[in-house]
Design a protein around this motif. Structure first.
Motif, short mmCIF file in Angstrom:
data_model
loop_
_atom_site.label_atom_id
_atom_site.label_comp_id
_atom_site.label_asym_id
_atom_site.label_seq_id
_atom_site.Cartn_x
_atom_site.Cartn_y
_atom_site.Cartn_z
N UNK A 46 4.54 -40.33 -7.80
CA UNK A 46 3.07 -39.57 -7.88
C UNK A 46 2.84 -39.10 -6.52
N UNK A 47 3.39 -39.32 -5.49
CA UNK A 47 2.97 -38.13 -4.48
C UNK A 47 3.57 -37.04 -4.81
N UNK A 48 4.91 -36.86 -5.01
CA UNK A 48 5.49 -35.56 -5.23
C UNK A 48 4.41 -34.87 -6.36
N UNK A 49 4.34 -35.42 -7.42
CA UNK A 49 3.10 -35.13 -8.32
C UNK A 49 2.01 -34.63 -8.23
N UNK A 50 1.55 -35.56 -7.40
CA UNK A 50 0.19 -35.31 -6.91
C UNK A 50 -0.31 -33.76 -5.65
N UNK A 51 0.75 -32.93 -5.52
CA UNK A 51 0.78 -32.25 -5.07
C UNK A 51 0.62 -30.82 -5.79
N UNK A 52 1.39 -31.37 -7.14
CA UNK A 52 1.81 -30.38 -7.97
C UNK A 52 0.20 -30.27 -8.44
N UNK A 53 -0.66 -31.79 -8.69
CA UNK A 53 -1.21 -32.03 -9.64
C UNK A 53 -2.37 -30.82 -9.07
N UNK A 54 -2.88 -30.73 -7.28
CA UNK A 54 -4.05 -30.43 -7.09
C UNK A 54 -3.84 -28.92 -6.97
N UNK A 55 -2.15 -28.37 -7.46
CA UNK A 55 -1.68 -27.17 -7.54
C UNK A 55 -2.51 -26.66 -8.48
N UNK A 56 -2.28 -27.19 -9.84
CA UNK A 56 -1.81 -26.71 -11.03
C UNK A 56 -4.00 -26.48 -10.87
N UNK A 219 -2.15 -37.90 -14.21
CA UNK A 219 -1.69 -36.72 -13.81
C UNK A 219 -0.94 -36.56 -15.15
N UNK A 220 -0.67 -35.54 -16.02
CA UNK A 220 0.64 -35.35 -17.16
C UNK A 220 1.18 -34.14 -16.38
N UNK A 221 2.14 -34.82 -16.90
CA UNK A 221 3.18 -34.23 -15.15
C UNK A 221 4.20 -32.57 -16.43
N UNK A 222 4.45 -31.71 -16.66
CA UNK A 222 5.20 -30.45 -17.15
C UNK A 222 6.30 -31.38 -17.23
N UNK A 223 7.36 -30.93 -18.23
CA UNK A 223 8.76 -30.77 -18.03
C UNK A 223 9.64 -29.94 -17.05
N UNK A 228 1.27 -29.23 -13.52
CA UNK A 228 -0.09 -30.96 -13.75
C UNK A 228 -1.61 -31.04 -14.24
N UNK A 229 -1.30 -31.28 -15.91
CA UNK A 229 -2.62 -31.81 -16.37
C UNK A 229 -3.37 -32.59 -16.04
N UNK A 230 -4.46 -33.18 -16.58
CA UNK A 230 -5.09 -34.32 -16.51
C UNK A 230 -5.86 -35.51 -17.65
#
Length: 808
Positions: A46-56, A219-223, A228-230
């Motif tokens: 979740x930590x790794x995903x959240x940073x990409x989420x904010x950037x997206x 978060x909806x993570x792309x492969x 990362x969408x929501x």
């Protein structure tokens, strides 16, 4: 990645993981529980995903693109931890690190509960669409309901379905972020007061009941990308948590009454609507997430567009997934007029140009209708707007040449004191689509023909798809690795590249590996069945599988009666040689759907009869797997030899289970219905087994009559025997299944079970012969994998993007 880099990555992960274990549990790794180990891994990803989420999010704001918001009452997302790990490219690192730490990765993954956010194909399709959109790097987001208990957990007790609460949130959910600062007040009941402000007639709702809609974002993570969408889910809470004066006066129940009533809105998916209170709760749910989602979306749009709504329809598309979010139309009108001060004409133009609608059914009972009086009482302003939409629509129709009042009334939103939600959605949207070629044809020619005659340009067709990441790449790793070793990695981003597999149809090493992978998957499912059902099955038998929602039109009953016939045949012919067969069922019946529950009971009684009969030498076994969900599906799909898709022709909109099975090499046994037709076109007639009435034949019988189930019964001794067995005590009691007997004979077999019985048994006989030729069976299985590219949700999303949402 170089070996040294991989080793360093593994060591870094182990160090981070050990530290995270201590943070989440206050224990060293050796003393931590499996749940602690799960929570720690979840927090890391979740930590790794959240940073990409904010950037997206930041990138979307800096470089504006047209955004699509998918409104759906279901999002059947399944477990996410493994998907996040794989999408982040951490699969090998995590797997090796866990082994070196002496931990069982699969046991850790099993700690995650399946989120209770959906039931069947409707919700699973939306989850696939979200995943594909993120993988394609597109700004698409979901909007739904944060159910506390989902649908229900299904248990099978004495052969019958028993529903218990699905407490999927008992340990919390590490992949969601609550955002109370973005909460929205949703208003129910009340009275309207009108007044003129600056010469404009304005309506104000007074004495309403306020409910707080609190958003939770997932978060909806792309492969293997940085997108990362929501998925935003709304939970209902009271505006005032506790009524202290009532409590101090001794009115203890009154003090918490409003809290209980508010939270009831998002307690469960699909509350039983057979009674008034259940209907009203369903309607509350539908308005609740529509109102909250639209209000927050419009507020956000204004913030980034200088409070100007002129370009709203150019930058926003709101997609209505089936009729449950159909109130998007009138709610947008309410917000634009009552809160933003737009005229009716301007508000209507933005609304229609923003909304698109996918219809998922042709069954009349599934086309939602709500009592007009209920809607007027619960949502007085919304009902007033619906009346005006309908009045203006009918006035426009009266200007059309050749339409009489009878035809105009047939297209009305309000008929017989009922609000027709499909009619409302069509009128408020600029696009309407079906989800398979046949389904779209039926919508245009029958179900919505009147609207099609008026608005032919609005009607489209987009065949459904499923994400290959979850249903092949992540859950059938043996087949994934074999494919990659054989044709490279291009297929991962372009599933049509799987067609290159046909170059290996005569390659002995490939064939051996392919067949061994299927056997390994069958052994895996066999072990699951042994553990949960205490039934030993033969992995070398044909795994003939039907898993889906239990419904009359899906015809699990036809399958069950054929199995009973096969059992009778084997008892009468004990020395006959057939390929051993394991029939596997799974699926839930709606709590109030008595007939579907009787079918589940019949399947389990047949299973008990057959599985205990040593006289048939284990030639057939029958298994009903309880509590079907995404995780169980991930075990089932790779193991299947036969994919049962046997709905009454013309009744299944598309199906998505048929695509998941196909992608994993199962051969479809089905009617020419839904997406089975496209599967037939993709793989060719030699690689699919079809039978039964066509949709046109079914329609002809329904319109003009001529079908007699009694006559079929009288002319077929096999049917006579199995029908007697339903009521003669074969299963322990007389009249056990009288309701099923009556439905088939007394009420003339609405879904043509007996009509298709003979063709179905012949199709089953053909399977027996085909499976004996293992070379031929391999070719059929490989062809299904190779030609499954059409059924990727990536393709479906691109079709929507180009032809409906116009985001290209």
């Amino acid at each position: 990645m170089k070996p040294s880099q991989r080793l360093q990555e593994i060591e870094d992960f182990k160090s981070s993981y050990i530290k995270k274990i201590q943070e989440v549990s206050g224990e060293y790794l050796a003393e931590s529980s499996v749940l602690d180990q799960y929570q720690a891994l979840a927090e890391i990803v979740m930590d790794k995903t959240a940073s990409q989420w904010a950037k997206t999010r930041s990138q979307y704001d800096e470089v504006p693109h047209k955004r699509v918001y998918l409104f759906s009452i279901e999002f059947l997302i399944g477990r996410l931890l493994k998907s996040y790990v794989n999408s982040l490219g951490m699969e090998e690192t995590v797997r090796i690190a866990m082994a070196e730490l002496g931990l069982n990765y699969q046991t850790i993954l099993s700690q995650e509960a399946d989120p209770g956010l959906g039931n069947g194909g409707l919700g699973r399709l939306m989850a696939c669409f979200l995943e594909s959109s993120a993988t394609l790097g597109l700004p698409f987001h979901g909007n739904g309901i944060h159910y506390k208990h989902g649908l229900f957990e299904q248990k099978i007790i004495n052969g019958e379905q028993v529903e218990v609460a699905d407490n999927w949130l008992r340990h919390g959910y590490p992949f969601e972020i609550k955002k109370p600062h973005e909460s929205v007040v949703v208003k129910f009941y009340g009275h309207l007061r009108s007044e003129r402000i600056d010469g404009v007639l304005t309506f104000v709702l007074e004495d309403y009941e306020p409910i707080l809609a609190v958003p939770y974002d997932i978060p909806v993570k792309g492969y293997h990308n940085n997108t990362v969408n929501s998925l935003r889910l709304w939970s209902a809470e009271p505006v005032e948590e506790f009524d202290l004066p009532s409590f101090n006066e001794g009115q203890f129940l009154d003090a918490v009454r409003h809290k209980s009533e508010a939270e009831a809105i998002t307690q469960i998916l699909y509350p039983n609507d057979s009674q008034f209170d259940g209907k009203q709760l369903r309607l509350k749910q539908e308005y609740f997430f529509v109102c909250a989602g639209l209000k927050r979306m419009i507020t956000r749009f204004k913030r980034y567009n200088n409070d100007c709504l002129d370009e709203f329809a150019d930058k926003i598309c709101i997609h209505i997934n089936d009729t449950h979010p159909a109130l998007c139309g009138p709610e947008m009108m309410r917000i634009f007029m009552d809160e933003e001060g737009l005229s009716w004409g301007d508000a209507w133009k933005i609304t229609v140009n923003s909304l698109t609608f996918t219809n998922h059914t042709v069954l009349p009972e599934a086309l939602e209708k709500w009592p007009a009086d209920m809607m007027k009482f619960l949502l007085p302003r919304i009902y007033m707007i619906i009346e005006e939409i309908n009045r203006q629509f009918q006035e426009d129709l009266r200007l059309e040449p050749g339409l009489n009042e009878l035809q105009i009334n047939a297209l009305s939103i309000i008929q017989d004191n009922q609000v027709n939600m499909a009619n409302l959605a069509i009128i408020c949207s600029h696009s309407v689509n079906g989800v398979a070629e046949l389904h779209s044809k039926i919508l245009k020619e029958e179900t919505f023909n009147g609207y099609y005659q008026l608005f032919p340009e609005r009607f489209h067709s987009v065949t459904n798809g499923v994400t290959p990441r979850r249903f092949l790449i992540n859950n059938n790793t043996g087949l994934r690795d074999l494919i990659t070793e054989s044709i490279g990695t291009d297929w991962i981003n372009n599933l049509f590249a799987l067609e290159k597999l046909m170059n290996y149809q005569n390659d002995p090493p490939f064939i051996d590996q392919f067949n061994q992978i299927k056997l390994d998957n069958k052994i895996n499912l066999s072990n699951y069945i042994k553990e949960h059902n205490h039934i030993t099955i033969n992995p070398d038998s044909i795994f003939d599988i039907q898993v889906k929602r239990i419904h009359e039109y899906k015809r699990q009953l036809l399958n069950a009666l054929q199995i009973l016939h096969l059992y009778n045949y084997l008892k009468a012919n004990p020395h006959i040689d057939i390929v051993p067969r394991t029939f596997i069922f799974a699926g839930k019946a709606a709590p109030g759907y008595y007939f579907a529950k009787e079918v589940i009971k019949l399947i389990n009684y047949i299973a008990d009869l057959i599985n205990k009969d040593n006289g048939i030498r284990d030639q057939i076994k029958v298994v009903f797997l309880a509590n079907f969900n995404v995780t169980l599906g991930e075990i089932i799909y790779p193991a299947a030899n036969i994919s049962e898709q046997i709905s009454t022709a013309g009744k299944e909109a598309s199906g998505t289970g048929n695509m998941k099975f196909m992608m994993n090499g199962a051969i479809t046994l089905g009617t020419m219905d839904g997406a089975n037709i496209e599967i037939h076109e993709a793989v060719g007639k030699h690689n699919i087994i079809t039978f039964g009435l066509s949709a046109d034949e079914v329609t002809h019988y329904q319109k003009y009559g001529g079908y007699s189930s009694v006559q079929i019964h009288e002319n077929d001794p096999r049917i006579q025997k199995i029908m007697r067995q339903l009521i003669d005590g074969t299963f322990g009691h007389l009249d056990n299944f009288q309701s099923i007997y009556d439905a088939l004979l007394l009420y003339n077999d609405t879904y043509f079970v007996l009509k298709d019985f003979d063709a179905y048994t012949k199709a089953q006989d053909r399977i027996n012969e085909l499976f004996k030729d293992q070379n031929k069976w391999f070719e059929m299985s490989l062809s299904n994998v190779a030609y499954s590219g059409l059924f990727s949700s990536d393709r479906a999303i691109l079709d929507y993007q180009k032809n409906i949402w116009k985001t290209l």
